[in-house]
Write a protein that holds these residues in place. Sequence first.
Motif, PDB file in Angstrom:
ATOM      1  N   THR A 771       0.814  -1.209   0.000  1.00  0.00           N
ATOM      2  CA  THR A 771       0.000   0.000   0.000  1.00  0.00           C
ATOM      3  C   THR A 771       0.851   1.262   0.000  1.00  0.00           C
ATOM      4  OG1 THR A 771      -0.123  -0.320   2.374  1.00  0.00           O
ATOM      5  CG2 THR A 771      -2.043  -0.957   1.092  1.00  0.00           C
ATOM      6  N   GLU A 772       2.149   1.057  -0.098  1.00  0.00           N
ATOM      7  CA  GLU A 772       3.037   2.202   0.054  1.00  0.00           C
ATOM      8  C   GLU A 772       2.735   3.319  -0.949  1.00  0.00           C
ATOM      9  OE1 GLU A 772       7.076   1.024   0.209  1.00  0.00           O
ATOM     10  OE2 GLU A 772       7.770   3.071  -0.101  1.00  0.00           O
ATOM     11  N   TYR A 773       2.603   2.913  -2.196  1.00  0.00           N
ATOM     12  CA  TYR A 773       2.389   3.928  -3.228  1.00  0.00           C
ATOM     13  C   TYR A 773       1.040   4.600  -3.063  1.00  0.00           C
ATOM     14  CZ  TYR A 773       6.432   1.982  -5.535  1.00  0.00           C
ATOM     15  OH  TYR A 773       7.692   1.578  -5.829  1.00  0.00           O
ATOM     16  N   MET A 774       0.074   3.794  -2.649  1.00  0.00           N
ATOM     17  CA  MET A 774      -1.252   4.361  -2.470  1.00  0.00           C
ATOM     18  C   MET A 774      -1.246   5.342  -1.317  1.00  0.00           C
ATOM     19  SD  MET A 774      -3.513   1.000  -3.087  1.00  0.00           S
ATOM     20  CE  MET A 774      -5.057   1.837  -2.900  1.00  0.00           C
ATOM     21  N   ALA A 775      -0.455   5.028  -0.309  1.00  0.00           N
ATOM     22  CA  ALA A 775      -0.353   5.951   0.822  1.00  0.00           C
ATOM     23  C   ALA A 775       0.311   7.242   0.365  1.00  0.00           C
ATOM     24  CB  ALA A 775       0.450   5.306   1.938  1.00  0.00           C
ATOM     25  N   ARG A 776       1.352   7.079  -0.442  1.00  0.00           N
ATOM     26  CA  ARG A 776       2.031   8.272  -0.939  1.00  0.00           C
ATOM     27  C   ARG A 776       1.096   9.164  -1.732  1.00  0.00           C
ATOM     28  NH1 ARG A 776       7.549   6.689  -3.829  1.00  0.00           N
ATOM     29  NH2 ARG A 776       8.226   5.092  -2.380  1.00  0.00           N
ATOM     30  N   LYS A 777       0.167   8.520  -2.406  1.00  0.00           N
ATOM     31  CA  LYS A 777      -0.768   9.269  -3.254  1.00  0.00           C
ATOM     32  C   LYS A 777      -1.950   9.810  -2.463  1.00  0.00           C
ATOM     33  CE  LYS A 777       1.006   9.263  -6.721  1.00  0.00           C
ATOM     34  NZ  LYS A 777       1.504   8.840  -7.953  1.00  0.00           N
ATOM     35  N   ASP A 778      -1.998   9.473  -1.176  1.00  0.00           N
ATOM     36  CA  ASP A 778      -3.129   9.873  -0.335  1.00  0.00           C
ATOM     37  C   ASP A 778      -4.408   9.138  -0.702  1.00  0.00           C
ATOM     38  OD1 ASP A 778      -1.707  11.465   1.227  1.00  0.00           O
ATOM     39  OD2 ASP A 778      -2.208  13.338   0.204  1.00  0.00           O
ATOM     40  N   PHE A 779      -4.301   8.002  -1.383  1.00  0.00           N
ATOM     41  CA  PHE A 779      -5.504   7.222  -1.606  1.00  0.00           C
ATOM     42  C   PHE A 779      -5.952   6.595  -0.302  1.00  0.00           C
ATOM     43  CE2 PHE A 779      -4.283   6.611  -6.242  1.00  0.00           C
ATOM     44  CZ  PHE A 779      -5.177   7.580  -6.638  1.00  0.00           C
ATOM     45  N   ILE A 780      -4.972   6.270   0.532  1.00  0.00           N
ATOM     46  CA  ILE A 780      -5.345   5.778   1.860  1.00  0.00           C
ATOM     47  C   ILE A 780      -4.542   6.561   2.894  1.00  0.00           C
ATOM     48  CG2 ILE A 780      -5.934   3.444   1.128  1.00  0.00           C
ATOM     49  CD1 ILE A 780      -3.195   2.578   2.055  1.00  0.00           C
ATOM     50  N   SER A 781      -5.011   6.528   4.116  1.00  0.00           N
ATOM     51  CA  SER A 781      -4.357   7.333   5.138  1.00  0.00           C
ATOM     52  C   SER A 781      -3.066   6.642   5.583  1.00  0.00           C
ATOM     53  CB  SER A 781      -5.296   7.498   6.325  1.00  0.00           C
ATOM     54  OG  SER A 781      -5.483   6.242   6.923  1.00  0.00           O
ATOM     55  N   PRO A 782      -2.109   7.426   6.108  1.00  0.00           N
ATOM     56  CA  PRO A 782      -0.844   6.837   6.557  1.00  0.00           C
ATOM     57  C   PRO A 782      -1.075   5.764   7.624  1.00  0.00           C
ATOM     58  CG  PRO A 782      -0.745   9.223   6.567  1.00  0.00           C
ATOM     59  CD  PRO A 782      -2.155   8.869   6.271  1.00  0.00           C
ATOM     60  N   LEU A 783      -2.080   5.989   8.444  1.00  0.00           N
ATOM     61  CA  LEU A 783      -2.347   5.018   9.512  1.00  0.00           C
ATOM     62  C   LEU A 783      -2.741   3.673   8.900  1.00  0.00           C
ATOM     63  CD1 LEU A 783      -2.679   4.746  12.638  1.00  0.00           C
ATOM     64  CD2 LEU A 783      -5.135   4.984  12.178  1.00  0.00           C
ATOM     65  N   MET A 784      -3.664   3.773   7.958  1.00  0.00           N
ATOM     66  CA  MET A 784      -4.103   2.563   7.261  1.00  0.00           C
ATOM     67  C   MET A 784      -2.903   1.840   6.648  1.00  0.00           C
ATOM     68  SD  MET A 784      -7.081   1.269   6.879  1.00  0.00           S
ATOM     69  CE  MET A 784      -6.922   0.490   5.265  1.00  0.00           C
ATOM     70  N   HIS A 785      -2.048   2.663   6.067  1.00  0.00           N
ATOM     71  CA  HIS A 785      -0.870   2.085   5.435  1.00  0.00           C
ATOM     72  C   HIS A 785      -0.031   1.325   6.453  1.00  0.00           C
ATOM     73  CE1 HIS A 785       2.752   1.492   3.270  1.00  0.00           C
ATOM     74  NE2 HIS A 785       3.417   2.416   3.935  1.00  0.00           N
ATOM     75  N   LYS A 786       0.124   1.943   7.614  1.00  0.00           N
ATOM     76  CA  LYS A 786       0.927   1.304   8.667  1.00  0.00           C
ATOM     77  C   LYS A 786       0.312  -0.022   9.072  1.00  0.00           C
ATOM     78  CE  LYS A 786       3.550   4.845  10.939  1.00  0.00           C
ATOM     79  NZ  LYS A 786       3.372   5.963  11.863  1.00  0.00           N
ATOM     80  N   VAL A 787      -0.995   0.020   9.272  1.00  0.00           N
ATOM     81  CA  VAL A 787      -1.689  -1.201   9.664  1.00  0.00           C
ATOM     82  C   VAL A 787      -1.501  -2.260   8.587  1.00  0.00           C
ATOM     83  CG1 VAL A 787      -3.965  -2.212  10.059  1.00  0.00           C
ATOM     84  CG2 VAL A 787      -3.410   0.026  11.028  1.00  0.00           C
ATOM     85  N   ALA A 788      -1.750  -1.833   7.337  1.00  0.00           N
ATOM     86  CA  ALA A 788      -1.653  -2.768   6.221  1.00  0.00           C
ATOM     87  C   ALA A 788      -0.248  -3.361   6.154  1.00  0.00           C
ATOM     88  CB  ALA A 788      -2.005  -2.066   4.919  1.00  0.00           C
ATOM     89  N   LYS A 789       0.715  -2.503   6.410  1.00  0.00           N
ATOM     90  CA  LYS A 789       2.099  -2.956   6.267  1.00  0.00           C
ATOM     91  C   LYS A 789       2.451  -3.964   7.368  1.00  0.00           C
ATOM     92  CE  LYS A 789       6.613  -1.033   5.335  1.00  0.00           C
ATOM     93  NZ  LYS A 789       7.443   0.152   5.491  1.00  0.00           N
ATOM     94  N   SER A 790       2.013  -3.641   8.580  1.00  0.00           N
ATOM     95  CA  SER A 790       2.411  -4.531   9.658  1.00  0.00           C
ATOM     96  C   SER A 790       1.675  -5.865   9.586  1.00  0.00           C
ATOM     97  CB  SER A 790       2.198  -3.856  11.005  1.00  0.00           C
ATOM     98  OG  SER A 790       1.014  -3.131  11.007  1.00  0.00           O
ATOM     99  N   PHE A 791       0.489  -5.877   8.995  1.00  0.00           N
ATOM    100  CA  PHE A 791      -0.232  -7.145   8.884  1.00  0.00           C
ATOM    101  C   PHE A 791      -0.037  -7.820   7.530  1.00  0.00           C
ATOM    102  CE2 PHE A 791      -2.642  -5.292  12.376  1.00  0.00           C
ATOM    103  CZ  PHE A 791      -2.738  -6.380  13.214  1.00  0.00           C
ATOM    104  N   TYR A 792       0.861  -7.266   6.733  1.00  0.00           N
ATOM    105  CA  TYR A 792       1.058  -7.782   5.369  1.00  0.00           C
ATOM    106  C   TYR A 792      -0.265  -7.837   4.617  1.00  0.00           C
ATOM    107  CZ  TYR A 792       5.611  -9.196   7.056  1.00  0.00           C
ATOM    108  OH  TYR A 792       6.853  -9.188   7.575  1.00  0.00           O
ATOM    109  N   LEU A 793      -0.972  -6.752   4.655  1.00  0.00           N
ATOM    110  CA  LEU A 793      -2.268  -6.742   3.973  1.00  0.00           C
ATOM    111  C   LEU A 793      -2.072  -6.401   2.502  1.00  0.00           C
ATOM    112  CD1 LEU A 793      -4.687  -4.942   6.436  1.00  0.00           C
ATOM    113  CD2 LEU A 793      -4.564  -7.346   5.864  1.00  0.00           C
ATOM    114  N   HIS A 794      -2.779  -7.138   1.677  1.00  0.00           N
ATOM    115  CA  HIS A 794      -2.728  -6.841   0.242  1.00  0.00           C
ATOM    116  C   HIS A 794      -4.139  -6.540  -0.219  1.00  0.00           C
ATOM    117  CE1 HIS A 794       1.261  -8.635   0.243  1.00  0.00           C
ATOM    118  NE2 HIS A 794       0.730  -9.550   1.014  1.00  0.00           N
ATOM    119  N   PRO A 795      -4.406  -5.302  -0.520  1.00  0.00           N
ATOM    120  CA  PRO A 795      -5.779  -4.989  -0.940  1.00  0.00           C
ATOM    121  C   PRO A 795      -5.978  -5.221  -2.431  1.00  0.00           C
ATOM    122  CG  PRO A 795      -4.535  -2.976  -0.734  1.00  0.00           C
ATOM    123  CD  PRO A 795      -3.583  -4.090  -0.439  1.00  0.00           C
ATOM    124  N   ALA A 796      -7.219  -5.460  -2.813  1.00  0.00           N
ATOM    125  CA  ALA A 796      -7.562  -5.502  -4.237  1.00  0.00           C
ATOM    126  C   ALA A 796      -8.523  -4.363  -4.517  1.00  0.00           C
ATOM    127  CB  ALA A 796      -8.211  -6.829  -4.587  1.00  0.00           C
TER     128      ALA A 796
END
Lengths: 1139, 507
Positions: A771-796
């Motif tokens: 989600t890194e790029y999406m976070a950079r683009k502000d498509f998702i919030s930094p917090l969400m990104h952190k959560v996604a990253k720590s849980f290895y979340l892969h969104p579709a």
Amino acid sequence: MIKKVIKDIFSAINDHNREFSERVFLIFTIISEIVVLVAFAVNILINENIKELIVIGATLLLVPTVSITCLYKNRLKNAVRIIVTGLILLVIPGLFFFGGGVEGGGVLWIIFVFLYVGIMINGIWRAISLVLITLLTGACFLVQYYYPEYVTPHSREMFFIDSFSSIILLGLICFFITWFQTRLFKQENDRAGKEAERAEELTRSQNRFFSSMSHEIRTPINSILGLNELILRDESASDEIIKDALGIQGSGKMLLALINDILDFSKIEAGSMDIIPVDYRVGDMLSDIVNMIWLRAHDKGLEFNVSVDPEVPSVLYGDEVRIKQVIINLLNNAVKYTSEGSVELHIESGYISDDTVELSISVADTGIGIKKESLPFLFDAFKRVDEKKNRYIEGTGLGLSIVKQIVSLMDGTVSVNSVYGEGSVFTVVVRQEVSDRAAIGELNIHNEQTIKRSSYEAGFTAPEAKILIVDDNEMNIEVESKLLSATGMDIDKALSGREALGMTVKKRYDTILMDHLMPEMDGIECLEHIRNQSGGLNRTTPVIVLTANAGSDNRDLYNRSGFDGYLVKPVSGEALEKKLIRHIPSDKLIINSKMVRMSEDINASAGYSGKASVIITASSVCDLPRNVIKKLNIPIIPMVIRTENGIFKDGIQMDADELIRYMDNGGNAMSSSMDESEYTDFFANALRRAHNLIHISLTSSMSSDFKMATEAAKSFDNVTVINSGCLSSATGLLVLIAHKLAQQNLSVSEIVSELEGVKKRIHCSFVVDTTEYMARKDFISPLMHKVAKSFYLHPALSFRDDRFSIGGLWIGSSRRAYRNYIHKAFPVDIIPDPDIVFITYVDIPIDTLLWIKEEISKIAYFENVVFQQASAAISSNCGSGTFGILYFAKGNKSYSLSNYIDTETEVTVDNEDDPSIGDSPKFSMEALEEKYMADTVRGDSEDKWYSDIKGIDAAAALKNCADEETFKNILKMFYDNMDANRSALDGFIAAQDYPNYTIKIHALKSSARLIGAVELGEEAALLEEAGKEKNTAYIKEHHKVCMEHYESYRSILAEVINKNGLAKEEANKTLIDPDELKELYSKLKTAVREFDSVEIDAIVEKISGYSLPEDEAKRFKAICERADDYDYDGILTALEGET
Amino acid sequence: METIIRINNAVNGFAWGTFGLVLLLGTGIICTLITGFFQITHLGHWYKKTFGSIRGEGRIVNDAGALSQYRTFCTALCATVGTGNIAGVSSAICVGGAGAVFWMWVAAFFGMMVKYSENVLGIYYRRRNVEGAWSGGPMYYLEDGVGSLKHCRKLGRGLGVIFCILTMVASFGIGNMIQISKITINVEETFFRGVDKGTFLGLPKVNLTIGLVLMLAAAIIIFGGFRRVALASEKLIPFMCFSYILGCLIVALIHVTKLPAVFAAIFKFALGPEAVKGGAVGTAVQIALNTIKSGCKRGIFSNEAGLGSSVIVHCNSCAREPVKQGLWGMAEVFVDTIIICTMTAVVVLSSDAVDLKTGLVAAGTSDATLVARAFRDCLGKPGEWFVVMAIVLFAFSTFIGWSYYGAKVTEYLLGVKSARAYRVIFVIIIIWGSVTESSLAWEISDTFNGLMMIPNLIGVLALSPLIVKLTRNYIERRIKGKDIEPMLSFDPDLQRDAMKAVQKGAY
């Protein structure tokens, strides 16, 4: 006194100048007053409660007082408000409580108040009053229900009389009010009708006046112009007078034009403009028009181009005068508003039914253009667009309005495309009946304007060139040679075919101009003789036919007969020159560069190129393989990528790979669409190729593509923007489908409606690795990104109905997420069209891609799986590790899009492949396909000549060659090149020149594969590989085997070729005359000594045109080979043997 | 409430009574006549192209997303073969005597052509939905077929909508709760008689458990999409039919001596039992009519010919030729009525319930348990269990079939998304069916089921010229081998596609 008041009141009611509401108020008040008076009387009679009587009495007195006061003070609204308030707050409760409540007449008067409020009050007051009165009614009833003691009771008798009288009175009020109001409305309506009629009558009489006026004015102007003409012709007149007279003529003509416009306009307005159809010759009409406009354009320094579809029927049935007027009006406008550049008239036609064509006339200019805000008013009368800027341009502003009116009278349409500042295109489409289906052919509009010959200068000079003119008419010869005299060419003349033949043996001409119809021997016959003349020097000389027969039939005849060119008589010097320029060897030509754009004869079909009906455009994010875009010729507007290092255009200045690298190193990039003006330019450019344009945009939820395109499309009448509602190759799929539909000649609306249906079937989703790029683009919030990253979340992400949503979220390794995504991408019950699926990816290693393909094939079957690297714009949003499965569900129609993709097999023989193709590796199900191909070939073509060639896989070859003919030719080429290749390869081995060897063996590999010599190809490939790795040992070891294998094809192919008449041409050739051969050889020798390669080639080619005796053939072959290698000494040695 | 019940009863009697019977039988006769007794004249072809092709052509799938012809056939049979094939036949015999079986055959003979016609139209007017799957059925041939006739555009669409509403309502009752209830009652009666496990939320736990099990099974099948439904049917139907037939054959074998008498009785008493005919002419006619009616009723209603339901499934076939699927429709009727119903009849008749000599039904015979009793008499307790299991399977398969009909009509009315929602509701409602017993809602759904025939038959009759054309076209090409343009679909795009496939050898 009273009389006067009544009279006043009645006059007030009937006074049309008073406001409508005021009059209604008066009537209402009077009627209610009378009725209330009666009610009052009745109440007195039945001995009603005194309090009620007081209430009624007060009403009776107060209402007129308030009304009259307010009327005199002109405060009608206040009166109404006071009355309503009074009614609601005092009168109604009073009547209710003192008049027996529900059992009395008072309650009925509530209805009256409702009526009063409804008719008399407006706006917020009405709403408030309505609520109030409703509440009040409720209150009254509630009070009586719960506290009956508050209500003065009625006796039964009183109740009946009271309510009876109230109903009657109230009914009367309703009756009269409705009646009066209807009457008032009717009166008003009648009056309005009369007014309208008067206004119409006025306009009509105005028009009549205009029209008769114009007519009257025309007569004197005509006489002024006529008399002026006399002055102009008067040779005794002084220059001064002529100058003034010319001025008069100019102004007079302008005045006449204005008057004519007005006349037409008023005719149209008055409805007396009729369409009078006649048979007319399109050619004549056009030549009139062109002659009229050409000079004007020329005077202004504009280029005037005419292009006419040769298929336009020659005689049409329609109102010639009006069509002419329309075209001239448009052309005049174009010339008027263009200060430099060109004006273009383009005409084409298409049959709608057997005897109707749709004639489409478009006039394009490079003038000032029209602002898109002004487009809607463009055709309004008396309105000139951009007055301020155009104040110096004369005109009434009626021209376009007249065009529009005439065209709509003919049931046609007129549309405009314009780019402000760059020019406009007006397109008129009318239906015309066909009187003569014969096509107009190559229209040659001869310019009749007398251009001062003094300004004429030949387009080129060619003093060394020799030409021959053959014509039985001496006059013609004279004229033509005169026309060409300025070029300084050496011109010979022949008065008959026989004479010409005599000359062609003596002299070699650069070009021959030949008349068609001549006595004894006509042009075609003569040409034949020249071509086959023994000892003739002009067998290959270009021969141009000059003829008075126009028409496409004739043109075909001449083409078939072998003429190199075709000119229609009477011919102009310019046309002759233009034609000759192409045929006279360039080294003999001295082109007069200044005069290339001189006054020219307009060959209307020369510039004709058929426009497509519809083309499809898209943005670079449609993610289609580049070669597909190239092949289908789809205009693509790039997206823009902004990085800290600058702004780049997607796909042109920046590739996805670069971008990913850049972003992986921490760079930031934003993608966005171009701005509106770029879109406008893009559309304008694309529209040169077609009449209509459909732009397929990306989803508006992720990109401004749709917005910009729609905005830009407003400048054009024929640009449609479709929001694909999805992204990337899903949009690309839609583009491909649209392209397919466009090729089926469907109309724009049909295509659009079908695409709207297909859109619903498109499935577009992506899985994002991080989600890194999406976070950079502000498509998702930094917090969400952190959560996604720590849980290895892969969104579709999935796209549907122009919205994007999270279509799934998976924890764990990428592979797991990928697999889940793949399953998710094919929901239950969805049946994908097996035609094609796109796997669009960002930076995913090839083995993963193959794994993805494998996984997909477990779920769904696709004939074609196309791997497509996502465009930079997509990459910048999602980052690496992203991929999407993009396909569409099966519909009633199969589009066979695979045709577009399929041809992407390796047909290219040499290293010429577009390097960009490398970007988009494609793994179609090759093995399967090949098997299938082989099966079918074997299955249905048992008896084909190629089915059983030893060592050649005909199926594979056919697949490469597309058709049998090419296969045949390629086989022949392969066979012919064998010697040369063989010796070259052996030579390289001998010289130990491995780099060159590698190149040559690569070529062999390609061609072997091409003809289906699979094994040979394999061997060559191995050798090539070895060459690249400088593995000389391997080469030395295997070269011989390979060559033997290669050699084995010689006999196989020779047999095939002989059997199938590939060598037939040989037989047709005439045996060469030994003397001639000798002469040619000597010439060759001279040429070789002079290192004149051109001459050598010419001679070689000449010789190869004959069949040679056995031994000579061998020698000639040797010469040819050496000539190809520029081995001049070798040629000499070969020749030596002969002498 | 009373009024509703009265109206419902009246309409129900109308739809399932003589009127419906005459309507269906009439249509069957018309369809038979206009196709020139297709079921006789092309008997061999029919057999070759249906049962004869099960091992080959019938299993090939050559169309994206479509089902093989055999699988389609099984799925269609799913809803058709139901408890009516067991209980229905026994009650027909109770009412009409042995002769009813004869009339059942006659009716099925004509019913075949109704089903054939429906399927021909269904395939001709089917189309792809947004998901890419085939959608077809009466609503489509009403909308596109009847709607294309002059001045009928709105009528066609309207009839289609009516058909869908009827089907949807029917699917919840007759297609869901009634079947579930039958299962629950039968299982409970046989295996949990007298067992009281207490209640949960005021509902008997046994019923709840059965409901939950059924719900789970249904969810697994139905949520897997129509392809899983079809797959499950393909597994279930042959097993179910063969085991039932096997069971019946065993019973018949035990009574093998009686069999000649059974068949003799079927023909002998075709016009009613002789013994009671003695009196007035009127009574004799009355009795004969009674036999004819009860026989025909079974022959018509047990196979759903004319209701337009199973054609919805048939439209999913990969067959390109409308007539080809029509042949499968005939096979469906054949299996359902001529084979399975006859089996039941043989079992019933060979038991002592009917006196084969006089044709009279034994006194005190209750029709509902006739079959179970016949089995029990032969095989003891296991025999009874066998019948219960058969009923359970038959009911469950009907349920599965209806889930598909309902989803498809919902799709037509409200779109594919709603169809998904429908499936969820359909599965949830099972639990209700397992705990309640007969209610007015069921009666109404039964009526609606009967009324489905009206829009459908209007479509079939209005389009009968097309049926003739399609049949002729098929015969000319496929049987006489003439080279004429095939008629495969109303939609030019589909026609083109189908022609391509047919040229490549698809059927």
